[in-house]
Design a protein around this motif. Structure first.
Motif, PDB file in Angstrom:
ATOM      1  N   LEU A 277       0.669  -1.209   0.213  1.00 23.35           N
ATOM      2  CA  LEU A 277      -0.182  -0.295  -0.500  1.00 23.35           C
ATOM      3  C   LEU A 277       1.230   1.431  -0.007  1.00 23.35           C
ATOM      4  O   LEU A 277       0.345   2.119  -0.604  1.00 23.35           O
ATOM      5  CB  LEU A 277      -1.121  -0.064   1.076  1.00 23.35           C
ATOM      6  N   ARG A 278       1.719   0.840   0.680  1.00 23.78           N
ATOM      7  CA  ARG A 278       3.064   2.502   0.998  1.00 23.78           C
ATOM      8  C   ARG A 278       3.649   2.486  -0.002  1.00 23.78           C
ATOM      9  O   ARG A 278       4.167   3.706  -0.409  1.00 23.78           O
ATOM     10  CB  ARG A 278       3.450   2.126   2.140  1.00 23.78           C
ATOM     11  N   SER A 279       3.999   1.701  -0.739  1.00 23.52           N
ATOM     12  CA  SER A 279       4.773   1.282  -2.069  1.00 23.52           C
ATOM     13  C   SER A 279       4.312   2.050  -3.531  1.00 23.52           C
ATOM     14  O   SER A 279       4.286   2.686  -4.758  1.00 23.52           O
ATOM     15  CB  SER A 279       5.194  -0.105  -2.800  1.00 23.52           C
ATOM     16  N   LEU A 280       2.936   1.823  -3.253  1.00 24.63           N
ATOM     17  CA  LEU A 280       1.714   1.963  -3.919  1.00 24.63           C
ATOM     18  C   LEU A 280       0.940   4.014  -3.355  1.00 24.63           C
ATOM     19  O   LEU A 280       0.644   4.441  -4.761  1.00 24.63           O
ATOM     20  CB  LEU A 280       0.253   1.371  -4.242  1.00 24.63           C
ATOM     21  N   GLY A 281       1.823   4.441  -2.593  1.00 26.65           N
ATOM     22  CA  GLY A 281       1.733   5.476  -2.796  1.00 26.65           C
ATOM     23  C   GLY A 281       0.241   5.696  -1.061  1.00 26.65           C
ATOM     24  O   GLY A 281      -0.357   7.079  -1.876  1.00 26.65           O
ATOM     25  N   TYR A 282      -0.419   5.123  -0.792  1.00 26.56           N
ATOM     26  CA  TYR A 282      -1.337   5.174  -0.813  1.00 26.56           C
ATOM     27  C   TYR A 282      -1.176   5.034   0.861  1.00 26.56           C
ATOM     28  O   TYR A 282      -0.451   4.335   1.371  1.00 26.56           O
ATOM     29  CB  TYR A 282      -2.453   4.037  -0.585  1.00 26.56           C
ATOM     30  N   SER A 283      -1.960   6.577   2.033  1.00 29.53           N
ATOM     31  CA  SER A 283      -1.748   6.128   3.092  1.00 29.53           C
ATOM     32  C   SER A 283      -2.827   6.450   4.390  1.00 29.53           C
ATOM     33  O   SER A 283      -3.144   7.224   4.798  1.00 29.53           O
ATOM     34  CB  SER A 283      -0.748   7.492   3.289  1.00 29.53           C
ATOM     35  N   GLY A 284      -3.877   6.717   3.033  1.00 29.63           N
ATOM     36  CA  GLY A 284      -5.041   6.325   3.607  1.00 29.63           C
ATOM     37  C   GLY A 284      -5.738   4.821   4.975  1.00 29.63           C
ATOM     38  O   GLY A 284      -5.264   4.619   4.960  1.00 29.63           O
ATOM     39  N   ASP A 285      -7.239   5.329   5.019  1.00 26.57           N
ATOM     40  CA  ASP A 285      -7.537   4.090   5.470  1.00 26.57           C
ATOM     41  C   ASP A 285      -7.454   2.696   5.353  1.00 26.57           C
ATOM     42  O   ASP A 285      -7.888   3.023   4.234  1.00 26.57           O
ATOM     43  CB  ASP A 285      -9.221   4.385   6.413  1.00 26.57           C
ATOM     44  N   ALA A 286      -6.397   1.294   5.768  1.00 26.45           N
ATOM     45  CA  ALA A 286      -7.025   0.396   5.740  1.00 26.45           C
ATOM     46  C   ALA A 286      -7.137  -0.283   6.691  1.00 26.45           C
ATOM     47  O   ALA A 286      -6.790  -0.290   7.266  1.00 26.45           O
ATOM     48  CB  ALA A 286      -5.328   0.237   5.030  1.00 26.45           C
ATOM     49  N   TYR A 287      -7.736  -1.728   5.996  1.00 26.55           N
ATOM     50  CA  TYR A 287      -7.344  -2.997   7.465  1.00 26.55           C
ATOM     51  C   TYR A 287      -6.373  -3.464   7.304  1.00 26.55           C
ATOM     52  O   TYR A 287      -5.545  -4.009   6.073  1.00 26.55           O
ATOM     53  CB  TYR A 287      -8.841  -3.727   7.691  1.00 26.55           C
ATOM     54  N   LEU A 288      -5.765  -4.586   7.930  1.00 23.95           N
ATOM     55  CA  LEU A 288      -5.134  -5.230   8.268  1.00 23.95           C
ATOM     56  C   LEU A 288      -4.895  -6.466   9.012  1.00 23.95           C
ATOM     57  O   LEU A 288      -5.079  -5.812  10.463  1.00 23.95           O
ATOM     58  CB  LEU A 288      -3.291  -4.466   8.314  1.00 23.95           C
ATOM     59  N   PRO A 289      -4.753  -7.381   9.441  1.00 23.37           N
ATOM     60  CA  PRO A 289      -5.026  -8.820   9.778  1.00 23.37           C
ATOM     61  C   PRO A 289      -4.183  -7.956  11.317  1.00 23.37           C
ATOM     62  O   PRO A 289      -2.607  -7.801  11.448  1.00 23.37           O
ATOM     63  CB  PRO A 289      -4.523  -9.417   9.334  1.00 23.37           C
TER      64      PRO A 289
END
Length: 312
Positions: A277-289
């Motif tokens: 996600l971060r490599s894609l440039g995304y920093s918004g809300d996300a669910y992680l296990p």
């Protein structure tokens, strides 16, 4: 640029059983992806862009999402061209619990728009990376999941860290590894056994050069996480890679706070998904296990959000 539209065929559908993916052991037709035809369009190029989107959707949902039929519609609504492909797709019940809230159109759109330029800049690399992630996400077998996720940790960390690094030991080390020094080393090692060969000495010298040229796997992943503004991963989460990939064994000495292999695998999965996600440039809300029950900000990492891979 081109604008794409995604229509959810299951949204607000009266048949609740149809919307419940747990009931479907085979793929189902769940959406339409379409775009306005542009003068000079080439079908293969449009298909490539559709593949990028399906890979991003698959990652976002942690489900196999594939297109199998393309139709070209005229301004009058008639079909003027079509293409059907034979493609494998997992059952709708397989996978799930992806990092992006698929039931929220705004969240999905925010994700796709945030990452599209990064993917377009290196399409081939990202298609392969996201396809590897999907294979791990779909597998119900912990060993198989971890194999794919460790491959991805290696792949992503190399992408993030790059090849231009400061010497890990000494900037002048390689110049000192000349033939005179190698002859001295060979002489010392030759005292161990009369069967010691020059080839073995050369192999050791090359290993020393490699140690100086790039960080260890653990250090490289930790450095990549730092550059991506993610919490530092515990070495015990990363280190078992060699044990699994080379010996086929799962770790028995788990990091503090992790008591079962299943928890360990989810920690690795969370780290991999976060790095993607971060490599894609995304920093918004996300669910992680195991990183909170809800969709929470990825960057900056909330101080009260648990982090399954940073337990040291």
């Amino acid at each position: 640029g081109r604008t794409w539209f995604l229509r959810d065929l299951l949204d607000h559908h009266e048949d609740k059983d149809l919307r419940d993916f747990r009931n479907h052991w085979s793929p189902i037709s769940s959406g339409h992806l379409w775009t306005e035809q542009i003068e000079g369009d080439v079908g293969e190029r449009v298909d490539e862009q559709a593949q990028q989107i399906e890979n991003l959707l698959s990652f976002a949902a942690s489900r196999g999402i594939r297109w199998g039929h393309r139709a070209t519609i005229s301004s009058t609504g008639s079909v003027v061209g079509s293409r059907t492909i034979s493609v494998w797709c997992a059952g709708a019940r397989d996978g799930g619990n992806g990092p992006i809230e698929m039931s929220n159109p705004g969240a999905l759109r925010e994700f796709l728009e945030a990452v599209s330029l990064v993917v377009s800049a290196d399409t081939s690399w990202w298609n392969r990376t996201l396809e590897l992630h999907l294979q791990g996400a779909l597998s119900p077998i912990v060993d198989v999941k971890l194999v794919f996720y460790y491959v991805l940790l290696d792949r992503i960390s190399r992408k993030v860290v790059g090849s231009k690094l400061e010497p890990q030991i000494d900037a002048s080390l390689e110049s000192r590894l000349d033939v005179v020094w190698q002859a001295k080393l060979g002489g010392v090692l030759g005292e161990l056994s009369p069967h010691w060969s020059a080839e073995r000495t050369a192999s050791i010298v090359e290993m020393i050069k490699q140690w100086n040229a790039e960080p260890s796997f653990v250090k490289r992943v930790q450095l990549a996480a730092k550059r991506l503004d993610l919490p530092k991963p515990h070495g015990g989460i990363i280190r078992p890679r060699n044990l699994l990939l080379h010996d086929g064994e799962l770790p028995t000495d788990l990091p503090k706070g992790i008591s079962r292999v299943g928890d360990f695998a989810r920690a690795v999965e969370a780290l991999v998904s976060g790095m993607i996600l971060r490599s894609l440039g995304y920093s918004g809300d996300a669910y992680l296990p195991d990183a909170g029950r809800f969709y929470l900000p990825l960057c900056p990492w909330p101080s009260d959000r648990p982090c399954p891979w940073a337990s040291e």
